[in-house]
Design a protein around this motif. Structure first.
Motif, PDB file in Angstrom:
ATOM      1  N   PRO A   1       0.794  -1.309   0.004  1.00  0.00           N
ATOM      2  CA  PRO A   1       0.131  -0.083   0.008  1.00  0.00           C
ATOM      3  C   PRO A   1       0.953   1.381   0.084  1.00  0.00           C
ATOM      4  O   PRO A   1       0.450   2.131  -0.530  1.00  0.00           O
ATOM      5  N   GLU A   2       1.954   1.241   0.722  1.00  0.00           N
ATOM      6  CA  GLU A   2       2.879   2.275   0.771  1.00  0.00           C
ATOM      7  C   GLU A   2       3.626   2.734  -0.691  1.00  0.00           C
ATOM      8  O   GLU A   2       4.249   3.674  -1.031  1.00  0.00           O
ATOM      9  N   ALA A   3       3.678   1.687  -1.592  1.00  0.00           N
ATOM     10  CA  ALA A   3       4.471   1.770  -2.887  1.00  0.00           C
ATOM     11  C   ALA A   3       3.835   2.987  -3.809  1.00  0.00           C
ATOM     12  O   ALA A   3       2.680   3.437  -3.749  1.00  0.00           O
ATOM     13  N   SER A   4       4.543   3.511  -4.616  1.00  0.00           N
ATOM     14  CA  SER A   4       4.108   4.478  -5.558  1.00  0.00           C
ATOM     15  C   SER A   4       3.359   4.046  -6.757  1.00  0.00           C
ATOM     16  O   SER A   4       3.666   2.814  -7.311  1.00  0.00           O
ATOM     17  N   ILE A   5       2.287   4.404  -7.159  1.00  0.00           N
ATOM     18  CA  ILE A   5       1.402   4.021  -8.394  1.00  0.00           C
ATOM     19  C   ILE A   5       2.318   3.968  -9.589  1.00  0.00           C
ATOM     20  O   ILE A   5       2.253   3.236 -10.526  1.00  0.00           O
ATOM     21  N   THR A   6       3.533   4.805  -9.492  1.00  0.00           N
ATOM     22  CA  THR A   6       4.447   4.917 -10.585  1.00  0.00           C
ATOM     23  C   THR A   6       4.996   3.458 -11.038  1.00  0.00           C
ATOM     24  O   THR A   6       5.271   3.146 -12.056  1.00  0.00           O
ATOM     25  N   ASP A   7       5.404   2.835  -9.779  1.00  0.00           N
ATOM     26  CA  ASP A   7       5.814   1.529  -9.854  1.00  0.00           C
ATOM     27  C   ASP A   7       4.888   0.403 -10.837  1.00  0.00           C
ATOM     28  O   ASP A   7       5.466  -0.305 -11.533  1.00  0.00           O
ATOM     29  N   LEU A   8       3.759   0.474 -10.508  1.00  0.00           N
ATOM     30  CA  LEU A   8       2.667  -0.232 -11.318  1.00  0.00           C
ATOM     31  C   LEU A   8       2.657   0.442 -12.746  1.00  0.00           C
ATOM     32  O   LEU A   8       2.404  -0.600 -13.750  1.00  0.00           O
TER      33      LEU A   8
END
Length: 198
Positions: free
Chosen positions: A131-138
């Protein structure tokens, strides 16, 4: 009749306004051609809980693009629809390709990393999203999927990579090998059709 699920919904943006601001900032820097879609409480549109639509960068990775990239995929990045769920950021957004149309066959084969219904399979396990990951990773994984999809369509690879071209450079040379000099590999049997949707 009104859908009670939609009437009673609390949009994640109301519960997590700081996260919405973070997503907007990160996406504007990473993929400025993505346009934010406000939640649609009527349920009539595709973005009930909001999302993004637009073109991804062609090569948003931390290394030089291989020669032949534009010959392989064209000059434009993948156009996508990014759809939030009510549970964002606990649950990752769902990403659908718009400028390419995986076939029903491809949606049934794990090698293509496309789920039935046409969304992209960008995480290798249920625990692959944090949940803390950046949406840009996806979103970066979706940009990489575009390149691997083209390699699959040309028969250069038999399955997409587990880690993804985002961090795995092992397919970079194939972009050049199969497209530089114009010696494309014929499409695999049963995978006919244009790479780019009409």
């Amino acid at each position: 009749m009104t859908n009670p699920q939609i009437v009673d919904s609390i949009f994640w943006q109301d519960a997590e306004p700081a996260r919405l601001q973070r997503d907007r900032k990160e996406i504007s820097e990473f993929a400025p051609h993505l346009l934010y879609q406000e939640p649609d409480p009527s349920g009539a549109g595709e973005h009930i809980h909001g999302g993004w639509i637009g073109e991804l960068p062609l090569w948003p990775f931390d290394r030089l693009a291989p020669a032949g990239l534009k010959e392989l995929v064209g000059s434009n990045g993948l156009t996508v629809a990014v759809m939030y769920s009510a549970a964002h950021p606990m649950v990752p957004p769902t990403i659908f390709p718009v400028s390419v149309e995986p076939t029903p066959y491809e949606e049934t084969q794990a090698a293509w990393h496309v789920a039935p219904g046409g969304s992209l399979c960008l995480l290798q396990s249920d625990g692959g999203w944090h949940p803390e990951a950046s949406i840009t990773d996806l979103i970066a994984k979706a940009a990489g999927w575009h390149i691997e999809y083209a390699l699959m369509k040309h028969g250069a690879i038999q399955e997409m990579s587990v880690r993804g071209i985002v961090t795995d450079p092992s397919f970079d040379h194939l972009v050049t090998q199969y497209m530089r000099g114009g010696h494309e590999v014929p499409e695999s049997p049963g995978m006919g059709g244009s790479i780019v949707a009409n």
